[in-house]
Write a protein that holds these residues in place. Sequence first.
Motif, PDB file in Angstrom:
ATOM      1  N   ASN A  12       0.815  -1.216   0.000  1.00 14.34           N
ATOM      2  CA  ASN A  12       0.000   0.000   0.000  1.00 14.34           C
ATOM      3  C   ASN A  12       0.850   1.268   0.000  1.00 14.34           C
ATOM      4  OD1 ASN A  12      -2.270  -1.645   0.153  1.00 14.34           O
ATOM      5  ND2 ASN A  12      -2.416  -1.489   2.381  1.00 14.34           N
ATOM      6  N   PHE A  13       2.112   1.130   0.416  1.00  8.16           N
ATOM      7  CA  PHE A  13       2.987   2.300   0.505  1.00  8.16           C
ATOM      8  C   PHE A  13       3.852   2.482  -0.742  1.00  8.16           C
ATOM      9  CE2 PHE A  13       2.157   0.946   4.875  1.00  8.16           C
ATOM     10  CZ  PHE A  13       1.735   2.136   5.445  1.00  8.16           C
ATOM     11  N   LYS A  14       3.870   1.468  -1.590  1.00  9.90           N
ATOM     12  CA  LYS A  14       4.727   1.535  -2.775  1.00  9.90           C
ATOM     13  C   LYS A  14       4.292   2.683  -3.686  1.00  9.90           C
ATOM     14  CE  LYS A  14       6.701  -1.394  -6.392  1.00  9.90           C
ATOM     15  NZ  LYS A  14       6.691  -2.740  -7.017  1.00  9.90           N
ATOM     16  N   GLY A  15       5.252   3.520  -4.061  1.00 10.10           N
ATOM     17  CA  GLY A  15       4.975   4.651  -4.935  1.00 10.10           C
ATOM     18  C   GLY A  15       4.460   5.886  -4.225  1.00 10.10           C
ATOM     19  N   THR A  16       4.383   5.836  -2.886  1.00 10.68           N
ATOM     20  CA  THR A  16       3.823   6.972  -2.131  1.00 10.68           C
ATOM     21  C   THR A  16       4.855   7.720  -1.299  1.00 10.68           C
ATOM     22  OG1 THR A  16       3.315   5.745  -0.085  1.00 10.68           O
ATOM     23  CG2 THR A  16       1.701   5.610  -1.889  1.00 10.68           C
ATOM     24  N   LEU A  17       6.049   7.176  -1.161  1.00  9.22           N
ATOM     25  CA  LEU A  17       6.991   7.691  -0.169  1.00  9.22           C
ATOM     26  C   LEU A  17       7.446   9.119  -0.429  1.00  9.22           C
ATOM     27  CD1 LEU A  17       9.207   4.526   0.440  1.00  9.22           C
ATOM     28  CD2 LEU A  17       6.995   5.143   1.428  1.00  9.22           C
ATOM     29  N   SER A  18       7.444   9.522  -1.691  1.00  9.31           N
ATOM     30  CA  SER A  18       7.915  10.869  -2.017  1.00  9.31           C
ATOM     31  C   SER A  18       6.779  11.890  -2.086  1.00  9.31           C
ATOM     32  CB  SER A  18       8.661  10.854  -3.357  1.00  9.31           C
ATOM     33  OG  SER A  18       7.788  10.456  -4.403  1.00  9.31           O
ATOM     34  N   GLU A  19       5.544  11.453  -1.862  1.00 14.37           N
ATOM     35  CA  GLU A  19       4.402  12.352  -2.022  1.00 14.37           C
ATOM     36  C   GLU A  19       4.406  13.489  -1.005  1.00 14.37           C
ATOM     37  OE1 GLU A  19       0.918   9.942  -1.881  1.00 14.37           O
ATOM     38  OE2 GLU A  19       1.179   9.147  -3.914  1.00 14.37           O
ATOM     39  N   SER A  20       4.745  13.150   0.236  1.00 20.93           N
ATOM     40  CA  SER A  20       4.749  14.168   1.289  1.00 20.93           C
ATOM     41  C   SER A  20       5.475  13.620   2.509  1.00 20.93           C
ATOM     42  CB  SER A  20       3.317  14.552   1.684  1.00 20.93           C
ATOM     43  OG  SER A  20       2.676  13.460   2.326  1.00 20.93           O
ATOM     44  N   ARG A  21       5.770  14.515   3.435  1.00 19.56           N
ATOM     45  CA  ARG A  21       6.386  14.087   4.686  1.00 19.56           C
ATOM     46  C   ARG A  21       5.449  13.147   5.441  1.00 19.56           C
ATOM     47  NH1 ARG A  21       7.387  18.820   6.831  1.00 19.56           N
ATOM     48  NH2 ARG A  21       9.571  18.917   6.173  1.00 19.56           N
ATOM     49  N   ASP A  22       4.160  13.425   5.399  1.00 20.54           N
ATOM     50  CA  ASP A  22       3.189  12.587   6.114  1.00 20.54           C
ATOM     51  C   ASP A  22       3.121  11.177   5.537  1.00 20.54           C
ATOM     52  OD1 ASP A  22       2.577  14.612   7.851  1.00 20.54           O
ATOM     53  OD2 ASP A  22       0.764  15.252   6.788  1.00 20.54           O
ATOM     54  N   PHE A  74      10.990  -2.544  -1.921  1.00 19.75           N
ATOM     55  CA  PHE A  74      10.858  -1.373  -2.792  1.00 19.75           C
ATOM     56  C   PHE A  74      11.339  -0.095  -2.111  1.00 19.75           C
ATOM     57  CE2 PHE A  74       7.125  -1.159  -0.140  1.00 19.75           C
ATOM     58  CZ  PHE A  74       6.977   0.197   0.104  1.00 19.75           C
ATOM     59  N   ALA A  75      11.315  -0.071  -0.777  1.00 17.31           N
ATOM     60  CA  ALA A  75      11.425   1.186  -0.040  1.00 17.31           C
ATOM     61  C   ALA A  75      12.779   1.873  -0.212  1.00 17.31           C
ATOM     62  CB  ALA A  75      11.138   0.947   1.440  1.00 17.31           C
ATOM     63  N   ARG A  76      13.857   1.137  -0.038  1.00 17.38           N
ATOM     64  CA  ARG A  76      15.172   1.786  -0.116  1.00 17.38           C
ATOM     65  C   ARG A  76      15.448   2.347  -1.510  1.00 17.38           C
ATOM     66  NH1 ARG A  76      20.041  -0.508   3.095  1.00 17.38           N
ATOM     67  NH2 ARG A  76      20.232  -1.980   1.388  1.00 17.38           N
ATOM     68  N   LEU A 101       6.193   9.366   6.672  1.00 22.18           N
ATOM     69  CA  LEU A 101       6.092   9.034   8.092  1.00 22.18           C
ATOM     70  C   LEU A 101       5.142   7.860   8.317  1.00 22.18           C
ATOM     71  CD1 LEU A 101       6.796   9.631  11.026  1.00 22.18           C
ATOM     72  CD2 LEU A 101       4.964  11.348  11.046  1.00 22.18           C
ATOM     73  N   ALA A 102       4.046   7.818   7.572  1.00 18.82           N
ATOM     74  CA  ALA A 102       3.090   6.713   7.718  1.00 18.82           C
ATOM     75  C   ALA A 102       3.764   5.383   7.396  1.00 18.82           C
ATOM     76  CB  ALA A 102       1.889   6.938   6.807  1.00 18.82           C
ATOM     77  N   TYR A 103       4.580   5.375   6.334  1.00 17.83           N
ATOM     78  CA  TYR A 103       5.309   4.157   5.982  1.00 17.83           C
ATOM     79  C   TYR A 103       6.308   3.784   7.076  1.00 17.83           C
ATOM     80  CZ  TYR A 103       9.214   1.442   4.378  1.00 17.83           C
ATOM     81  OH  TYR A 103      10.228   0.511   4.327  1.00 17.83           O
ATOM     82  N   LEU A 104       7.085   4.761   7.530  1.00 17.40           N
ATOM     83  CA  LEU A 104       8.119   4.484   8.530  1.00 17.40           C
ATOM     84  C   LEU A 104       7.521   3.930   9.816  1.00 17.40           C
ATOM     85  CD1 LEU A 104      10.373   7.637   8.018  1.00 17.40           C
ATOM     86  CD2 LEU A 104      10.952   5.277   7.408  1.00 17.40           C
ATOM     87  N   LYS A 105       6.379   4.459  10.222  1.00 17.53           N
ATOM     88  CA  LYS A 105       5.728   3.967  11.438  1.00 17.53           C
ATOM     89  C   LYS A 105       5.242   2.530  11.257  1.00 17.53           C
ATOM     90  CE  LYS A 105       4.148   8.199  13.716  1.00 17.53           C
ATOM     91  NZ  LYS A 105       2.954   8.960  14.189  1.00 17.53           N
ATOM     92  N   MET A 153      14.422   9.601  -4.822  1.00 21.29           N
ATOM     93  CA  MET A 153      13.934  10.951  -4.565  1.00 21.29           C
ATOM     94  C   MET A 153      15.061  11.965  -4.709  1.00 21.29           C
ATOM     95  SD  MET A 153      11.641  10.385  -1.112  1.00 21.29           S
ATOM     96  CE  MET A 153      11.511  12.173  -0.852  1.00 21.29           C
ATOM     97  N   ASP A 154      14.690  13.192  -4.952  1.00 19.10           N
ATOM     98  CA  ASP A 154      15.659  14.277  -4.898  1.00 19.10           C
ATOM     99  C   ASP A 154      16.201  14.347  -3.470  1.00 19.10           C
ATOM    100  OD1 ASP A 154      16.885  16.851  -5.905  1.00 19.10           O
ATOM    101  OD2 ASP A 154      15.672  17.601  -4.229  1.00 19.10           O
ATOM    102  N   GLU A 155      17.519  14.302  -3.322  1.00 22.13           N
ATOM    103  CA  GLU A 155      18.103  14.241  -1.982  1.00 22.13           C
ATOM    104  C   GLU A 155      17.742  15.465  -1.145  1.00 22.13           C
ATOM    105  OE1 GLU A 155      22.489  14.103   0.112  1.00 22.13           O
ATOM    106  OE2 GLU A 155      22.200  12.962  -1.749  1.00 22.13           O
TER     107      GLU A 155
END
Length: 256
Positions: free
Chosen positions: A46-56, A112-114, A59-63, A120-122
């Motif tokens: 569910n998180f694949k492709g979403t990590l760069s969308e926003s800080r939130d 996929f996460a790493r 964070l949801a993925y990391l939690k 992402m742009d660093e």
Amino acid sequence: MEEKKLALREEIDDKFKWKIEDMVESDEAFEKSLEELKGKVSKFKNFKGTLSESRDSLLAYLKFDDEFFCEGERLYVYANQKLHEDLSVSKYQKYAGDIQNVLVMAYSEDSFARPELLSMDEKTLREYMEGDGDIKIYHKLLSDLIDEKEHVLSFECEEILAKAGRFDNAGQDIYSMFNGADIDFPEIKDENGESVKLSNGRYVKYLESTNREVRKEAFAAMYKTYGALNNTIAAMFNSSLSKSAFYSDVRKYKSS
């Protein structure tokens, strides 16, 4: 006088045993929690492709990732501590294998996460890291990931390596069974001239004896037993070295 025969675990007073039930209260609770954890593996996608969308979204993925693997570690420790109470008990061999399989499935789904984060742009990723709130908890994790960038592979390769994780500990697992369940040490004479069964646990005691002959006999008996199995031990060690060399090679480290 020390018993000649090694005591079974159930014959030992509870005050000398770890209280693993403080971690998981029973085998039934372990099985229930394992099934619940297994049911969450598919949620990684569910998180694949979403990590760069926003800080939130990051964070949801990391939690979720954090909570999943903390629970996985709790169950892993329980299964393996129960297994190491007696390595010959098939029930706990299965428990240890079951939680290992669930974790490998999760590593595969999470692979996929790493690559996604590092695509992402660093500057953007660092801006996310510097935000206020719970994201600060993961600052070091993300910073370390950036530092490891040259060793992170494509998603497809990371997925393959994650799936290969079920074989990672083969050498260690074989050695644990060999050294904890199968190897048979001889009897030696203690300070009182009594015959006692040597074991890994008793070896240190006799090696520290004030009686030189006891120390000598314990040392000779221990290493004669291992020495008779040199080829087997060398093969196990070689498998461990080969694994380290493989990961060093594919991740382009300078050495293993």
